[in-house]
Structures are given as C-alpha cells and as structure tokens.
Design a protein around this motif. Structure first.
Motif, PDB file in Angstrom:
ATOM      1  N   THR A 166       0.832  -1.213   0.000  1.00  0.00           N
ATOM      2  CA  THR A 166       0.000   0.000   0.000  1.00  0.00           C
ATOM      3  C   THR A 166       0.865   1.261   0.000  1.00  0.00           C
ATOM      4  OG1 THR A 166      -0.164  -0.150   2.429  1.00  0.00           O
ATOM      5  CG2 THR A 166      -1.966  -1.094   1.148  1.00  0.00           C
ATOM      6  N   ASP A 167       0.244   2.372  -0.339  1.00  0.00           N
ATOM      7  CA  ASP A 167       0.963   3.648  -0.388  1.00  0.00           C
ATOM      8  C   ASP A 167       1.376   4.105   1.003  1.00  0.00           C
ATOM      9  OD1 ASP A 167       0.775   4.270  -3.261  1.00  0.00           O
ATOM     10  OD2 ASP A 167      -1.368   4.346  -2.876  1.00  0.00           O
ATOM     11  N   ILE A 168       0.450   3.950   1.945  1.00  0.00           N
ATOM     12  CA  ILE A 168       0.715   4.338   3.328  1.00  0.00           C
ATOM     13  C   ILE A 168       0.197   3.228   4.228  1.00  0.00           C
ATOM     14  CG2 ILE A 168       0.143   6.002   5.162  1.00  0.00           C
ATOM     15  CD1 ILE A 168      -0.229   8.098   2.917  1.00  0.00           C
ATOM     16  N   GLY A 169       0.940   2.922   5.287  1.00  0.00           N
ATOM     17  CA  GLY A 169       0.498   1.877   6.200  1.00  0.00           C
ATOM     18  C   GLY A 169       0.795   2.238   7.645  1.00  0.00           C
ATOM     19  N   ILE A 170      -0.029   1.706   8.535  1.00  0.00           N
ATOM     20  CA  ILE A 170       0.195   1.876   9.967  1.00  0.00           C
ATOM     21  C   ILE A 170       0.029   0.513  10.620  1.00  0.00           C
ATOM     22  CG2 ILE A 170      -2.216   2.572  10.311  1.00  0.00           C
ATOM     23  CD1 ILE A 170       0.566   4.027  12.409  1.00  0.00           C
ATOM     24  N   THR A 171       0.996   0.120  11.441  1.00  0.00           N
ATOM     25  CA  THR A 171       0.963  -1.160  12.140  1.00  0.00           C
ATOM     26  C   THR A 171       1.115  -0.922  13.632  1.00  0.00           C
ATOM     27  OG1 THR A 171       1.894  -2.367  10.260  1.00  0.00           O
ATOM     28  CG2 THR A 171       2.119  -3.383  12.417  1.00  0.00           C
ATOM     29  N   GLY A 172       0.233  -1.526  14.409  1.00  0.00           N
ATOM     30  CA  GLY A 172       0.241  -1.330  15.851  1.00  0.00           C
ATOM     31  C   GLY A 172       1.468  -1.902  16.530  1.00  0.00           C
ATOM     32  N   GLY A 173       1.996  -1.148  17.499  1.00  0.00           N
ATOM     33  CA  GLY A 173       3.127  -1.613  18.293  1.00  0.00           C
ATOM     34  C   GLY A 173       2.837  -1.491  19.776  1.00  0.00           C
ATOM     35  N   GLY A 174       3.800  -1.751  20.581  1.00  0.00           N
ATOM     36  CA  GLY A 174       3.609  -1.701  22.030  1.00  0.00           C
ATOM     37  C   GLY A 174       3.735  -0.304  22.596  1.00  0.00           C
ATOM     38  N   ASN A 175       3.158  -0.118  23.781  1.00  0.00           N
ATOM     39  CA  ASN A 175       3.267   1.145  24.522  1.00  0.00           C
ATOM     40  C   ASN A 175       2.775   2.353  23.728  1.00  0.00           C
ATOM     41  OD1 ASN A 175       4.522  -0.212  26.749  1.00  0.00           O
ATOM     42  ND2 ASN A 175       6.460  -0.195  25.588  1.00  0.00           N
ATOM     43  N   GLY A 176       1.752   2.128  22.897  1.00  0.00           N
ATOM     44  CA  GLY A 176       1.165   3.241  22.152  1.00  0.00           C
ATOM     45  C   GLY A 176       2.070   3.836  21.096  1.00  0.00           C
ATOM     46  N   LYS A 177       3.046   3.061  20.619  1.00  0.00           N
ATOM     47  CA  LYS A 177       3.998   3.544  19.619  1.00  0.00           C
ATOM     48  C   LYS A 177       3.869   2.663  18.374  1.00  0.00           C
ATOM     49  CE  LYS A 177       8.935   4.666  19.219  1.00  0.00           C
ATOM     50  NZ  LYS A 177      10.262   4.540  19.871  1.00  0.00           N
ATOM     51  N   HIS A 178       3.486   3.251  17.244  1.00  0.00           N
ATOM     52  CA  HIS A 178       3.119   2.473  16.063  1.00  0.00           C
ATOM     53  C   HIS A 178       3.994   2.834  14.867  1.00  0.00           C
ATOM     54  CE1 HIS A 178      -0.154   1.824  18.765  1.00  0.00           C
ATOM     55  NE2 HIS A 178      -0.591   3.068  18.626  1.00  0.00           N
ATOM     56  N   MET A 179       4.206   1.843  13.994  1.00  0.00           N
ATOM     57  CA  MET A 179       5.094   2.021  12.841  1.00  0.00           C
ATOM     58  C   MET A 179       4.315   2.536  11.641  1.00  0.00           C
ATOM     59  SD  MET A 179       8.012   1.992  11.404  1.00  0.00           S
ATOM     60  CE  MET A 179       9.070   1.132  12.580  1.00  0.00           C
ATOM     61  N   VAL A 180       4.866   3.551  10.997  1.00  0.00           N
ATOM     62  CA  VAL A 180       4.294   4.105   9.772  1.00  0.00           C
ATOM     63  C   VAL A 180       5.151   3.674   8.586  1.00  0.00           C
ATOM     64  CG1 VAL A 180       3.723   6.210   8.508  1.00  0.00           C
ATOM     65  CG2 VAL A 180       3.321   6.084  10.974  1.00  0.00           C
TER      66      VAL A 180
END
Length: 374
Positions: free
Chosen positions: A318-332
């Motif tokens: 995809t053009d843009i993605g967001i994946t959930g991580g720990g402690n409220g910090k997520h990868m873009v």
C-alpha cells in the motif's frame, strides 16, 4: 494479459451511447449512478441532495418526475447539476416530453407502458430533438400481465422477453440511443436475467439489484449480484439501490468497482478485523479515517492493521500503512517501507496529513505527465 492474469476481466463488448456528456458502454469506464429521494418539485432540496451525491462521486443522477410540478422544477435542477440528470418516468408520456424539453440527459421509461405507438413516437421525437438517451427499466415487480400469464411468475426469460419487446418499440422508430436494465430484488433472478440479456443484445446494460434493502443488507446483496456480473464483464453503469441516503449508494458503488479493480476513486483501505493483539483500537481508527478521508478523490491505498503479524506484509503493498506496536507507539510505512513511528494521540491526524500529502504528490505527477504528453 497482465502480470496478474487472475485479476483480468474481459468486458462484454457493447455499443456506446451518451448520457449528456458521459459515455456509457463500449470502452468507457463503468459509471456510478444514484437517485434523489427529495420531492422533485422542491428544487432547492433536490439540488442540495444532488450536490452531496456529486461530492461522493456520482457520475449520473436520476430524479423522479411523477407529475407536472416535478417536470416544471426539472429545468432549474438540470442547470444546477454538474452531472447528467435522468428523468424517471413511468406511465404518463407527457411527463417524458416535458422532461426532455427541460434538459434531461436521459429518460427512464418503458415504451410499452405509455400507450399507443403514436405516443411512443412522440417520446422518441422529443428525445431525438433534445439529444436525450432512453433507459428501458424492466423490473420483476412490474412485469407485463401477458408475460406473467405466459411464464407463471417472474423469471429470467420473462424479464429478457420484456426488455426485447421494449427495445423493438424504440428500434421501430429508428431510435438506438438506449440502455437497458432487468432488475429484480432476487439476486439469482437478476443475475440470470442480465446474463440472458447480455447474450441477446449489444446495448449498454444498467445493473442493479432493486429494492435490495438497508445499508448493510442491501450492500451485501448488491455486492453479490453486481459483483458477479461485473466480474464476468457484464455491466456498463450501476446503481446500488439502498434504503439509505443516496450518497451512500454512490460510496458503495465505488467500493464494489474498487474491489474488482474496475475503477478506483479515493482511498482504498485495507484493515484487519482486530483481535486481542491490536496495539490500538483498529475499528474506531478505521471509522475515523474513512470519515475524514472522504474528500480524497485521488486513487491510493492505506493499510491499517493492529499488530505485526500481517501488518508489515500488507503495508508493503500500500501507499501508506500503519501497524500497531507496544506502549502506544506504532510504525508508519511509506510506499511499503518502514519510515517512522507515531504515538497514539497523534495517529489519526498524522495519517490524514500523510494521505493528503500523498494525494497532492500523485496529482502533481499526473499533471506533469499530461504536460509532457501534450
């Protein structure tokens, strides 16, 4: 053949007609239609609803014209609309004449329902004089009495025979700017009827599962019926009939076309159903993003996944993605590659800004390419 032949759709060859300035059939894009539900004589309310449908992406919009007050308001409505307007006429041929003179781009009418051959001839003359197309709209719920007696019940053969009878009435008057629908609320009946009609004629086909139901149930039925036909190359213009606001019909119609890769408009969201692994509230996040990104018309893709099990793989596509991580910090992810992290509190605003920036980038690149080509 493409590099992914399992995605290829061989579209049924059909004649092309013009509905106003919008081509329907042939090699033209499959168009998305809807219908207003305001009283047509209330021009202001109808125009306001048309504007919302235009913003949602409607290519063609139909308005019902059951009486003189409706056709009297039609001229103002047509002038205000940015897309072609179809006048929905059922039994009174004079409404068709008035609608044609008022500037309707198309008349939705069944020639066999409006009386004598001379009345049909009058409607055809008005359509020719005003550059109107005609949509023949056969419906399982209003089949002719003789066909019900012949077949015993609405069936695919009855719907196709009705459509061909109406087509002949137009052809007898040397009119060929028509498209045809054979709608039914029964998905199996509608699909079989369209398959039969697709073999019997080369005219453009208007697809619909009529009286499909509410937003959820109607979306499911329409997706099954329209999706099946479109997948096999049948259909030139579609209307998703929902007991919901007409702009919702437009959005669902585009989602069906997007899912089949037939036509893309706006953001295609890939998201997970969520589970206990999620690093953020996926459901609420997707709802918020879909609402806030409705203004984006540029085709692009966004993946929203709650954890790292499938998140990185989907983000690569995809053009843009967001994946959930720990402690409220997520990868873009940008263009499939890990780029930076974002915190919970900033995530939705941040993704919206990224999508808007990407859309602007794509639009600029497209504009530059057109300049070079020119």
């Amino acid at each position: 053949m493409s590099i992914r032949p399992w995605r290829d759709i061989a579209r049924r060859p059909s004649r092309q007609i013009m509905v106003g300035n919008v081509p329907v059939g042939g090699d033209a894009p499959v168009t998305v239609q809807t219908m207003t539900n305001t009283p047509t004589e209330d021009a202001a309310a109808t125009i306001d609803q048309i504007r919302r449908c235009e913003e949602a992406g409607a290519d063609i919009i139909r308005v019902s014209c059951p009486d003189v007050a409706s056709t009297a308001a039609l001229g103002q409505i047509v002038r205000a609309a940015k897309v072609p307007i179809v006048a929905d006429i059922h039994f009174h041929y004079k409404r068709a004449l008035e609608a044609a003179d008022a500037g309707a781009a198309c008349l939705r009418i069944n020639p066999g329902n409006i009386g004598s051959s001379e009345r049909v001839a009058e409607v055809v003359r008005a359509a020719k004089a005003n550059g109107c197309a005609i949509r023949i709209g056969v419906n399982a719920g209003s089949l002719e009495k003789d066909l019900l007696e012949k077949y015993g019940e609405p069936c695919p053969e009855a719907l196709v025979e009705s459509a061909l009878d109406h087509i002949k009435l137009l052809q007898d008057h040397d009119f060929h700017e028509y498209k045809v629908a054979v709608k039914a609320s029964d998905v199996f009946l509608a699909v079989a009827a369209y398959q039969g009609l697709a073999e019997a004629t080369d005219c453009p086909l208007h697809l619909g599962i009529t009286e499909a139901g509410g937003l959820i149930g109607g979306t499911v039925k329409s997706s099954i019926g329209l999706g099946s036909l479109l997948w096999f190359g049948i259909g030139d213009t579609i209307r998703v009939s929902l007991s919901a606001e007409p702009e919702e019909e437009v959005r669902v119609g585009f989602e069906i076309l997007k899912a089949l890769g037939i036509r893309n408009r706006g953001v295609r969201v890939v998201s997970c159903p969520s589970c206990a692994r999620q690093g953020f509230d996926v459901i609420r996040t997707v709802q918020a993003l879909e609402e806030r990104l409705q203004h984006i018309r540029t085709p692009m893709s966004l993946s929203v996944l709650g954890c790292v099990v499938n998140g990185p793989g989907e983000a690569r596509e995809t053009d843009i993605g967001i994946t959930g991580g720990g402690n409220g910090k997520h990868m873009v992810y940008l263009s499939g590659v890990t780029d930076h992290h974002v915190q919970d509190a900033d995530m939705i605003d941040h993704i919206v800004k990224l999508v808007e920036a990407k859309a602007a980038e794509i639009e600029a690149a497209d504009a530059a390419a057109k300049l070079v080509a020119a």
